[in-house]
Structure formats: C-alpha cells, structure tokens
Design a protein around this motif. Structure first.
Motif, mmCIF file in Angstrom:
data_model
loop_
_atom_site.group_PDB
_atom_site.id
_atom_site.type_symbol
_atom_site.label_atom_id
_atom_site.label_comp_id
_atom_site.label_asym_id
_atom_site.label_seq_id
_atom_site.Cartn_x
_atom_site.Cartn_y
_atom_site.Cartn_z
ATOM 1 N N ALA A 108 0.825 -1.214 0.000
ATOM 2 C CA ALA A 108 0.000 0.000 0.000
ATOM 3 C C ALA A 108 0.855 1.258 0.000
ATOM 4 O O ALA A 108 0.455 2.279 -0.553
ATOM 5 C CB ALA A 108 -0.938 0.008 1.200
ATOM 6 N N THR A 109 2.024 1.195 0.636
ATOM 7 C CA THR A 109 2.885 2.379 0.718
ATOM 8 C C THR A 109 4.227 2.146 0.036
ATOM 9 O O THR A 109 5.200 2.844 0.309
ATOM 10 C CB THR A 109 3.130 2.759 2.191
ATOM 11 O OG1 THR A 109 3.732 1.647 2.869
ATOM 12 C CG2 THR A 109 1.829 3.132 2.872
ATOM 13 N N LYS A 110 4.263 1.173 -0.859
ATOM 14 C CA LYS A 110 5.501 0.816 -1.538
ATOM 15 C C LYS A 110 6.064 2.015 -2.305
ATOM 16 O O LYS A 110 5.388 2.625 -3.111
ATOM 17 C CB LYS A 110 5.241 -0.334 -2.504
ATOM 18 C CG LYS A 110 6.458 -0.793 -3.285
ATOM 19 C CD LYS A 110 6.075 -1.957 -4.173
ATOM 20 C CE LYS A 110 7.272 -2.414 -4.991
ATOM 21 N NZ LYS A 110 6.910 -3.532 -5.888
ATOM 22 N N GLU A 111 7.309 2.334 -2.017
ATOM 23 C CA GLU A 111 7.967 3.441 -2.700
ATOM 24 C C GLU A 111 9.274 2.946 -3.295
ATOM 25 O O GLU A 111 10.089 2.345 -2.601
ATOM 26 C CB GLU A 111 8.178 4.614 -1.748
ATOM 27 C CG GLU A 111 6.849 5.220 -1.282
ATOM 28 C CD GLU A 111 6.995 6.489 -0.484
ATOM 29 O OE1 GLU A 111 8.134 6.833 -0.129
ATOM 30 O OE2 GLU A 111 5.963 7.137 -0.234
ATOM 31 N N SER A 112 9.452 3.188 -4.575
ATOM 32 C CA SER A 112 10.622 2.702 -5.293
ATOM 33 C C SER A 112 11.562 3.853 -5.599
ATOM 34 O O SER A 112 11.149 5.011 -5.674
ATOM 35 C CB SER A 112 10.187 2.019 -6.590
ATOM 36 O OG SER A 112 9.289 0.967 -6.319
ATOM 37 N N ARG A 113 12.828 3.474 -5.827
ATOM 38 C CA ARG A 113 13.828 4.520 -6.009
ATOM 39 C C ARG A 113 14.999 3.964 -6.813
ATOM 40 O O ARG A 113 15.500 2.882 -6.524
ATOM 41 C CB ARG A 113 14.304 4.967 -4.626
ATOM 42 C CG ARG A 113 15.273 6.120 -4.595
ATOM 43 C CD ARG A 113 15.700 6.336 -3.138
ATOM 44 N NE ARG A 113 16.419 7.568 -2.986
ATOM 45 C CZ ARG A 113 15.857 8.749 -2.770
ATOM 46 N NH1 ARG A 113 14.547 8.842 -2.691
ATOM 47 N NH2 ARG A 113 16.591 9.834 -2.631
ATOM 48 N N TRP A 114 15.413 4.709 -7.807
ATOM 49 C CA TRP A 114 16.582 4.360 -8.607
ATOM 50 C C TRP A 114 17.536 5.548 -8.585
ATOM 51 O O TRP A 114 17.148 6.667 -8.938
ATOM 52 C CB TRP A 114 16.182 4.041 -10.042
ATOM 53 C CG TRP A 114 15.389 2.774 -10.168
ATOM 54 C CD1 TRP A 114 15.849 1.540 -10.506
ATOM 55 C CD2 TRP A 114 13.969 2.629 -9.970
ATOM 56 N NE1 TRP A 114 14.818 0.621 -10.517
ATOM 57 C CE2 TRP A 114 13.654 1.263 -10.192
ATOM 58 C CE3 TRP A 114 12.937 3.505 -9.605
ATOM 59 C CZ2 TRP A 114 12.364 0.757 -10.084
ATOM 60 C CZ3 TRP A 114 11.648 3.011 -9.491
ATOM 61 C CH2 TRP A 114 11.374 1.652 -9.734
ATOM 62 N N GLU A 115 18.771 5.329 -8.190
ATOM 63 C CA GLU A 115 19.764 6.391 -8.087
ATOM 64 C C GLU A 115 20.947 6.087 -9.007
ATOM 65 O O GLU A 115 21.340 4.929 -9.159
ATOM 66 C CB GLU A 115 20.271 6.542 -6.656
ATOM 67 C CG GLU A 115 19.211 6.937 -5.650
ATOM 68 C CD GLU A 115 19.777 7.053 -4.245
ATOM 69 O OE1 GLU A 115 21.005 6.833 -4.104
ATOM 70 O OE2 GLU A 115 19.017 7.354 -3.325
ATOM 71 N N SER A 116 21.520 7.118 -9.579
ATOM 72 C CA SER A 116 22.714 6.952 -10.406
ATOM 73 C C SER A 116 23.510 8.250 -10.395
ATOM 74 O O SER A 116 22.956 9.333 -10.194
ATOM 75 C CB SER A 116 22.346 6.560 -11.845
ATOM 76 O OG SER A 116 21.396 7.449 -12.397
ATOM 77 N N SER A 117 24.820 8.142 -10.595
ATOM 78 C CA SER A 117 25.707 9.307 -10.567
ATOM 79 C C SER A 117 26.247 9.589 -11.965
ATOM 80 O O SER A 117 26.568 8.658 -12.713
ATOM 81 C CB SER A 117 26.861 9.063 -9.595
ATOM 82 O OG SER A 117 26.373 8.897 -8.277
ATOM 83 N N HIS A 118 26.379 10.870 -12.295
ATOM 84 C CA HIS A 118 26.783 11.279 -13.633
ATOM 85 C C HIS A 118 27.563 12.583 -13.550
ATOM 86 O O HIS A 118 27.673 13.209 -12.495
ATOM 87 C CB HIS A 118 25.552 11.492 -14.540
ATOM 88 C CG HIS A 118 24.564 10.393 -14.504
ATOM 89 N ND1 HIS A 118 24.544 9.364 -15.410
ATOM 90 C CD2 HIS A 118 23.517 10.160 -13.653
ATOM 91 C CE1 HIS A 118 23.557 8.542 -15.135
ATOM 92 N NE2 HIS A 118 22.908 9.006 -14.077
ATOM 93 N N SER A 119 28.051 13.029 -14.703
ATOM 94 C CA SER A 119 28.687 14.347 -14.798
ATOM 95 C C SER A 119 28.481 14.875 -16.212
ATOM 96 O O SER A 119 28.225 14.119 -17.153
ATOM 97 C CB SER A 119 30.174 14.279 -14.460
ATOM 98 O OG SER A 119 30.874 13.508 -15.424
ATOM 99 N N ILE A 120 28.596 16.183 -16.350
ATOM 100 C CA ILE A 120 28.435 16.839 -17.641
ATOM 101 C C ILE A 120 29.365 18.045 -17.684
ATOM 102 O O ILE A 120 29.605 18.692 -16.653
ATOM 103 C CB ILE A 120 26.951 17.277 -17.860
ATOM 104 C CG1 ILE A 120 26.761 17.887 -19.248
ATOM 105 C CG2 ILE A 120 26.499 18.226 -16.777
ATOM 106 C CD1 ILE A 120 25.308 18.235 -19.549
#
Length: 502
Positions: free
Chosen positions: A27-39
């Motif tokens: 009911a309260t499932k929260e998903s998360r995807w993290e990644s690191s980058h540069s420009i």
C-alpha cells in the motif's frame, strides 16, 4: 549522498549502477533508482545525482491514494544544497507527462531533433545538454497522476486528481513532502510549467501559499491563463482579436502576405496588435450594426495581414478560428499549417477539410521524444520497474470547474480563468516574480492572448513590473530548435539568477 527515505528497507542493485529501494507494504511501496553522472558546461564539470522515485500521496482520510513519480537531478559538487534553487517542472495537457521539457531542455541529456521538419525513424541521437540549468539549480521533473509512471492506488478514482484544483492540491502535497524528504525547506523555490502547466502553476502557487509556502519565481512557458482566448465560443469575440497577430506572423513566415513580408518583425507585430485591439475589435463588437464601409476596410486589411482570401474572410463573418486558419492558409498547395508550431507544414489529410487532420509538428517529433526518453530512462538512469511510461494520460473527464466555498466543486461557472489565482499569489507575496516565455509561431497558446490576459489581472504598477516577457522565434516547444537554446539559457537562467538571491 542524498537523504534516504526512512521507510525504505530493501536495497537491490540494478543496471547502470543504479539502486532501487522498496518498502515492505504494497500500500505504501515506494521505489527509487539512483545513479551518478557528470556533464561539461562552459568548461566546468558538473557532477550530479539522478533519482527516479515516487512519493505516496494520501487522500483526505490519510490513506494512500496515489503514487506520484518524478525524476530529480541534484548537483553534488556545487554550493550546499540548501543554497541551491529548486525548480519543479512539468508539462501540460492536461494529461501530458513531463518528458517533453525533460528531453528538450530541462534535463542534462536531450534528444536531437531537426529545427523544422520530421525526424524520421529511429535510432534517435541523445547528447549532453549544455543549456540545462543544472549547474545553477536542482531540477525536479514531475509527472502528475495519470501520466508517466504515476497512478491512483487502492479504491481511489482518477477523478480524485483530474481537475484544476484537484491537480494543484495533489502537487502541493507532493512539493511539501519533497521539501521535507530532501531537507530543502529553505532553498529558493520555482515552478516551471508548459502549456496547461502554466494554468497549473497559477493555481498551484495559491495552494502552496495556503500551506505557507511562498515561491521566488514562476516560469510560464507557452501560456494559457484564460481559456476563452483559445476556444472560439459562439458570441465571444475576444479569441479572434487576440489570435489575429499570430495569423499575421505565420503568414509572413510562410511568405503568404499579398504585399510581401515586412523586414522588421517586431514593428510588424506591434502594428497588427494595435490594429487588432482597435479597428478590428470595434468592427467585431459592433456585430450586425457594423458600418458596411468599415466592414469592407476590415476585410481588406485582414487579407493583407493574414494572406487569407477576401471571400473566405467575408464568408467567415470576419471571424476565423485557429483551426480554420491552419486548414485554409495553404489549401491551394494541399497542405496544412502546424498548430503547435506554425512553421511546420504537412500534407492535408482532407484537402476540403474545415480543420487540419493532424498537427505536423507533433507528428514530426513525437516518436523521437517518446523513444529517446524511454531508452534514456532504462539505459542511463537504471529504471527497471514493471510500469510503462504513459506519455499522455487518460484524463479526458477533467473537471474544469473550480473549488467553491464550503469545499464544493462546481462543474459549471463558465470558461476557466486562472488570472485571479496568479494575481492573488502576487499580491500576497509582492516579491514573487513571473517570466512569460512565448513562442511567436505558437497557434495553440498564442503569445498575444497571453499578454492580453496579463493586462486583465488588475495589478498595480509595482506588481505588474514583476512580470517579465521573453519571446522566441519558435512555436509551442521553443526548445525543439537547437539554435534557440542559448536564448533559453540566457532568459530563463538569468531569471533564476536574478530572483534567487544568488
């Protein structure tokens, strides 16, 4: 490292070095995807963290009612987070996901499309976006419920979110929770919306003020605040008056003006605007009592300004809707004019049609934006969830009524007009600044209609001075044209710098 959600309990490694976290409760499932980058930007390396995640929205009973997904970009090698401006950005529709702004100009990566014309079949190239505002501000791309990955949960109906005030209420809840989750309550705050997103921003600003959340600025891109200016309802002459300058600019660009194209565009715009508000307006408002000689003069001048035949103008009773103009201007060539960007033209589906069969600009770039974003989301941001991204949500039953006193939603009350919301927000927060970003070849939300709406807000001179204007020689989505990206950076970036106290 970004502050983690307190409820997140599991850590899963996914493709591209991203991480996904989920709660135990469905009911309260929260998903998360993290990644690191540069420009690389202007000789400087900007390092940043990208987060694809969702926030659980609750209903009036406090129970979960929706999952709102967003993609956020946080610079990690710049000023402390609290000092960095925070921009909440979204598209319009209503029912459009944020991938247009995301892949066109706001994100650190953008899809490459031609300046004017179809993109063709895939693959579509992606490139670093040297004009993103990420070096100066953190960016949150928001997909309202019913768009992108966002959806209602449990027994909640989509209609709980699909309306002018319903939509703003849900985004106000999201903004509050975002500020708490990331400890950004004291950061300079901005809203940036396109098309219906400008309508949303005006209402959202008022909803946020009720929660004691003031804004530094609002960027309105391709503005619609008074919907009567684009609807051409019977008996309403305003839309004809405020749309005519756009017809004239389009005819000039497409070389359809009988007297040739004036060299000075700005002078031509000012001339047509003045004529529309004066001689043209008085002729329309006179109705059947208009003097025949004046009517004839207006027909002659409309012909010179729009390239439409005198016979067509006469039979239209001086009143030409935007769809009629798009279908008629190039009819002799078997072509139609684009609604979102009048510089785009295409073959007519029905050469006798009274309105275009499709929008040439939308047809030219939609596949490129949709395909490139889905690829980017999975291959670079590491999203591996089981939901499919919805470019345009099922929000046809939008509640265009407004929230009345006593908590009752009215579904009548005339054509939506959110200028009072924006005026109220500016009066309650005299430091609030607003930037109007117009595409002069936009026939969907015409530039002069936006400017006319602003002048009807009844603001005192000191507050009217808080509204700035930036015109682009482009259509509804000015960021499609790569040559105009430096102007975006100068106009929008400069606005953020001036108003953020940096």
């Amino acid at each position: 490292m970004l502050k983690k959600l307190l409820l997140l309990t599991a850590l899963l490694v996914v493709s591209g070095g991203a991480a996904a976290q989920e709660t135990e409760s469905a009911a309260t499932k929260e998903s998360r995807w993290e990644s690191s980058h540069s420009i690389e930007m202007n000789g400087e390396t900007v390092e940043y963290e990208a987060v694809v995640a969702n926030t659980t929205l609750t209903g009036e009973d406090g129970e979960p009612a929706g999952k709102l997904f967003y993609t956020a970009y946080f610079r990690t090698n710049g000023a402390p987070a609290q000092e960095r401006p925070l921009i909440f950005a979204y598209n319009g529709g209503p029912g459009s996901a944020s991938f247009w702004l995301h892949m066109g100009i706001m994100g650190p990566r953008r899809v490459v499309t031609p300046e004017v014309g179809p993109q063709g079949a895939p693959p579509y190239p992606l490139e670093d976006n040297a004009y993103t505002l990420l070096d100066m501000a953190d960016i949150v791309m928001v997909d309202p419920i019913g768009t992108g990955f966002s959806y209602p949960v449990g027994d909640t109906e989509g209609s709980y979110y699909w309306g002018i005030d319903e939509d703003a209420r849900s985004l106000a809840q999201f903004v509050r929770r975002f500020l708490s989750e990331y400890d950004r309550w004291n950061s300079p705050r901005y809203l940036l919306g396109e098309s219906y997103g400008t309508t949303r921003s005006a209402v959202l600003a008022s909803h946020l003020q009720r929660a004691n959340i003031d804004l530094n600025g609002i960027v309105l891109v391709s503005v619609v605040l008074q919907f009567n200016t684009i609807q051409f309802a019977p008996g309403d002459d305003i839309p004809y008056i405020v749309n005519l300058p756009s017809y004239a600019i389009t005819a000039r660009y497409l070389d359809r003006l009988p007297g040739g194209s004036p060299d000075n565009l700005e002078a031509f715009m000012a001339e047509v605007e003045a004529w529309s508000l004066n001689e043209y307006a008085t002729a329309l408002l006179a109705g059947t009592t208009v003097d025949p000689a004046k009517r004839a003069r207006v027909i002659d001048q409309m012909h010179l300004y729009t390239g439409l035949s005198k016979d067509f103008i006469d039979k239209s009773n001086l009143r030409v809707t935007a769809p009629a103009f798009e279908a008629e201007l190039l009819r002799d060539e078997g072509r139609i004019v684009g609604r979102l960007d009048a510089r785009f033209t295409g073959p007519a589906g029905d050469v006798l049609g009274v309105r275009p069969s499709h929008d040439p600009q939308s047809s030219a770039i939609s596949s490129a934006y949709t395909s490139a974003f889905n690829s980017y989301l999975r291959s670079e941001l590491g999203y591996d969830g089981d939901r499919e991204y919805v470019p345009s949500g099922a929000t046809r039953n939008w509640n265009w009524g407004r929230l009345r006193g006593g908590g009752v939603f009215g579904r009548g009350g005339g054509t939506p007009n959110v200028t009072p919301d924006l005026a109220r927000a500016m009066k309650r927060n005299p430091d609030l600044k607003v930037l109007l970003v117009n595409g002069i070849y936009d026939l969907a939300t015409p530039y002069f209609a936006a400017m006319w709406s602003v002048e009807q807000m009844g603001l005192p001179p000191d507050l009217r001075a808080n509204i700035e204007r930036a015109d682009f020689a482009a259509g509804h989505m000015m960021y499609v044209e790569e040559s105009l990206l430096p102007q975006w950076r100068e106009d929008v970036g400069g606005f953020i710098e001036r108003t953020s106290g940096r």
